[in-house]
Scaffold this motif. Structure first.
Motif, PDB file in Angstrom:
ATOM      1  N   GLY A  43       0.826  -1.307  -0.213  1.00 35.98           N
ATOM      2  CA  GLY A  43      -0.107   0.024   0.045  1.00 35.98           C
ATOM      3  C   GLY A  43       0.774   1.103  -0.121  1.00 35.98           C
ATOM      4  O   GLY A  43       1.955   1.308   0.782  1.00 35.98           O
ATOM      5  N   SER A  44       0.143   2.351  -0.633  1.00 34.12           N
ATOM      6  CA  SER A  44       1.090   3.715  -0.645  1.00 34.12           C
ATOM      7  C   SER A  44       0.883   4.472   0.457  1.00 34.12           C
ATOM      8  O   SER A  44       1.124   5.935   0.499  1.00 34.12           O
ATOM      9  N   SER A  45      -0.073   4.177   1.429  1.00 29.98           N
ATOM     10  CA  SER A  45      -0.584   5.140   2.467  1.00 29.98           C
ATOM     11  C   SER A  45      -0.691   4.375   3.783  1.00 29.98           C
ATOM     12  O   SER A  45      -0.664   3.032   3.758  1.00 29.98           O
ATOM     13  N   LEU A  46      -1.014   5.037   4.724  1.00 32.23           N
ATOM     14  CA  LEU A  46      -1.157   4.245   6.001  1.00 32.23           C
ATOM     15  C   LEU A  46      -0.053   3.454   6.491  1.00 32.23           C
ATOM     16  O   LEU A  46      -0.412   2.272   7.037  1.00 32.23           O
ATOM     17  N   ASN A  47       1.176   3.812   6.131  1.00 36.53           N
ATOM     18  CA  ASN A  47       2.382   3.052   6.421  1.00 36.53           C
ATOM     19  C   ASN A  47       2.422   1.675   5.840  1.00 36.53           C
ATOM     20  O   ASN A  47       2.951   0.841   6.470  1.00 36.53           O
ATOM     21  N   GLY A  48       1.800   1.652   4.939  1.00 33.79           N
ATOM     22  CA  GLY A  48       1.504   0.166   3.971  1.00 33.79           C
ATOM     23  C   GLY A  48       0.622  -0.849   4.767  1.00 33.79           C
ATOM     24  O   GLY A  48       0.212  -1.793   4.271  1.00 33.79           O
ATOM     25  N   ALA A  49      -0.134  -0.474   5.838  1.00 31.95           N
ATOM     26  CA  ALA A  49      -1.084  -1.204   6.512  1.00 31.95           C
ATOM     27  C   ALA A  49      -2.071  -1.232   5.597  1.00 31.95           C
ATOM     28  O   ALA A  49      -3.053  -0.289   5.105  1.00 31.95           O
ATOM     29  N   VAL A  50      -2.702  -2.715   5.119  1.00 31.14           N
ATOM     30  CA  VAL A  50      -3.726  -3.035   4.534  1.00 31.14           C
ATOM     31  C   VAL A  50      -4.860  -3.752   5.143  1.00 31.14           C
ATOM     32  O   VAL A  50      -5.998  -3.461   4.611  1.00 31.14           O
ATOM     33  N   ALA A  51      -4.573  -3.950   6.390  1.00 29.59           N
ATOM     34  CA  ALA A  51      -5.543  -4.747   7.491  1.00 29.59           C
ATOM     35  C   ALA A  51      -4.920  -4.907   8.804  1.00 29.59           C
ATOM     36  O   ALA A  51      -3.643  -4.545   8.651  1.00 29.59           O
ATOM     37  N   PHE A  52      -5.616  -4.952   9.792  1.00 30.01           N
ATOM     38  CA  PHE A  52      -5.258  -5.305  10.900  1.00 30.01           C
ATOM     39  C   PHE A  52      -5.632  -6.812  11.128  1.00 30.01           C
ATOM     40  O   PHE A  52      -6.922  -7.050  11.356  1.00 30.01           O
ATOM     41  N   CYS A  53      -4.740  -7.677  11.768  1.00 27.92           N
ATOM     42  CA  CYS A  53      -5.082  -8.999  11.760  1.00 27.92           C
ATOM     43  C   CYS A  53      -4.580  -9.714  13.293  1.00 27.92           C
ATOM     44  O   CYS A  53      -3.923  -8.994  13.759  1.00 27.92           O
ATOM     45  N   THR A  54      -5.151 -10.959  13.353  1.00 25.24           N
ATOM     46  CA  THR A  54      -4.911 -11.766  14.397  1.00 25.24           C
ATOM     47  C   THR A  54      -3.817 -12.848  13.965  1.00 25.24           C
ATOM     48  O   THR A  54      -4.046 -13.587  13.127  1.00 25.24           O
ATOM     49  N   PRO A  55      -2.642 -12.912  14.431  1.00 32.04           N
ATOM     50  CA  PRO A  55      -1.533 -13.759  14.042  1.00 32.04           C
ATOM     51  C   PRO A  55      -2.065 -15.311  14.330  1.00 32.04           C
ATOM     52  O   PRO A  55      -3.011 -15.491  15.291  1.00 32.04           O
ATOM     53  N   LYS A  56      -1.467 -16.168  13.742  1.00 27.02           N
ATOM     54  CA  LYS A  56      -1.670 -17.799  13.901  1.00 27.02           C
ATOM     55  C   LYS A  56      -0.879 -18.342  15.000  1.00 27.02           C
ATOM     56  O   LYS A  56       0.192 -18.245  14.796  1.00 27.02           O
ATOM     57  N   GLY A  57      -1.756 -18.620  15.947  1.00 26.22           N
ATOM     58  CA  GLY A  57      -0.905 -19.332  16.978  1.00 26.22           C
ATOM     59  C   GLY A  57       0.435 -18.635  17.847  1.00 26.22           C
ATOM     60  O   GLY A  57       0.221 -17.674  17.991  1.00 26.22           O
ATOM     61  N   ASP A  58       1.325 -19.272  17.424  1.00 25.45           N
ATOM     62  CA  ASP A  58       2.639 -18.914  18.041  1.00 25.45           C
ATOM     63  C   ASP A  58       3.498 -18.433  16.918  1.00 25.45           C
ATOM     64  O   ASP A  58       4.652 -18.429  16.827  1.00 25.45           O
ATOM     65  N   GLU A  59       2.834 -18.120  15.755  1.00 18.21           N
ATOM     66  CA  GLU A  59       3.601 -17.270  14.726  1.00 18.21           C
ATOM     67  C   GLU A  59       4.359 -16.105  14.955  1.00 18.21           C
ATOM     68  O   GLU A  59       3.734 -15.104  15.737  1.00 18.21           O
TER      69      GLU A  59
END
Length: 352
Positions: A43-59
């Motif tokens: 992404g070219s805005s928002l610091n490149g963040a396109v979503a906010f997610c929950t990591p998988k397990g102990d990822e």
């Protein structure tokens, strides 16, 4: 005020400045559920963040304190927190790390890198090896080495100036908005589908092609999904110039709607919706624009939202006892939200 012109500058290869240049492991945001960890992609805005997610397990997350580069358009951002990086394929981000990098000089270095990488585009994407060979211009100290302390001090001073300016702006806005007032929650309101043609006039824009555009200060609204749909700031003028209207994208990010309380020009990839409201409603149009955007899932690149479709479009709005749009409620709701946001920002500024 520190000045960039007071320093000596020197050209460095990127692999002379950064100890590690790599890509994240293969992952896509579609593999995750919503959460609070930023997913950094091209992404070219928002610091490149396109979503906010929950990591998988102990990822394991990608560590903070790095610069991410979009290979698609060269956008660069300093990442102050751990994140999930888009990996796999040529469009996966490129991560730059250095032991000299920190929160204070990181933004300065990201901008320096971006001056070089901004040449990249979808048909000519950046690669990890290519980035290593790129050259950037940096201020240097008496030993002809990158002056990281100057970069940090310059960025800190700029941040303090911007924070002070915003602090004054937020306080002035809160004075204008007055006090928040209690309102019924949405589930206690009466809602009704309202036809766009019944609440305002739909008007076309007019394109300003690249060869015609003149640099200037007037916003030119196109069909983007960010920055209020503003694609450029121009010195042109035409009959599309308007103020106090809602732009609705008929192309591009189809269905996105933004309210423009300022004067702007409007391209033909959007339509203007001028609500039939009197001057006392300064904030209700923001509410209407948000509700129009809720309908965007019904449209796409192959099913555009032209004039006739927009006129016939129905949006859900709260209504009063006479089944008319309750603009008084919408006005106060938006004001309450803005008061809340400004107070949140002020509390945040007090913590940094």
């Amino acid at each position: 005020m520190m000045k960039l012109t007071d320093r000596d500058w020197k050209v460095f290869r990127i692999d002379e400045i950064f100890d590690d240049i790599s890509r994240p492991i293969s992952r896509s945001k579609n593999q995750y559920t919503s959460g609070d960890v930023p997913f950094i992609a091209s992404g070219s805005s928002l610091n490149g963040a396109v979503a906010f997610c929950t990591p998988k397990g102990d990822e394991r997350l990608d560590d903070a304190n790095c610069i991410t580069v979009s290979p698609v358009d060269g956008s660069c951002f300093y990442q102050p927190t751990a994140f999930l990086g888009r990996g796999g394929g040529g469009s996966s981000i490129i991560i730059l790390r250095s032991l000299k990098l920190n929160r204070n000089n990181g933004v300065f270095l990201a901008m320096a890198v971006n001056h070089t990488t901004s040449k990249y585009q979808y048909g000519h994407m950046a690669t990890s090896d290519g980035i290593k060979r790129e050259k950037i211009l940096l201020p240097v100290n008496e030993n002809d080495q990158p002056d990281y302390q100057f970069m940090a001090d310059y960025e800190c001073e700029l941040t303090q100036q911007k924070s002070k300016k915003y602090l004054n702006y937020a306080k002035n806005q809160l004075t204008k908005l007055g006090s928040a007032k209690p309102l019924k929650p949405f589930d206690e309101l009466k809602w009704k589908p309202v036809c766009v043609n019944d609440i305002g006039d739909v008007l076309s824009g007019r394109d300003i092609y690249a060869r015609e555009r003149i640099d200037g200060q007037l916003p030119y609204v196109t069909s983007g999904s960010t920055n209020n749909g503003i694609g450029y700031f121009v010195g042109n003028d035409n009959k599309s110039k308007d103020c106090g209207v809602i732009s609705v994208n008929r192309n591009g990010a189809v269905g996105e709607a933004f309210y423009h309380p300022y004067t702007a020009l409007f391209g033909n990839d959007c339509r203007k919706l001028r609500l039939g409201l009197n001057d006392k409603y300064k904030y209700a149009p923001f509410f209407v624009a948000a509700m129009v955007s809720k309908q965007k899932t019904a449209f796409s690149y192959s099913r555009k939202l032209g004039t006739n479709r927009l006129k016939q479009l129905k949006v859900m709005l709260p209504v009063d006892d006479q089944s008319q749009p309750d603009y008084d409620y919408m006005e106060q709701y938006v004001k309450n939200k803005m008061i809340q946001k400004y107070n949140n920002y002020l509390r945040y500024l007090n913590t940094i």
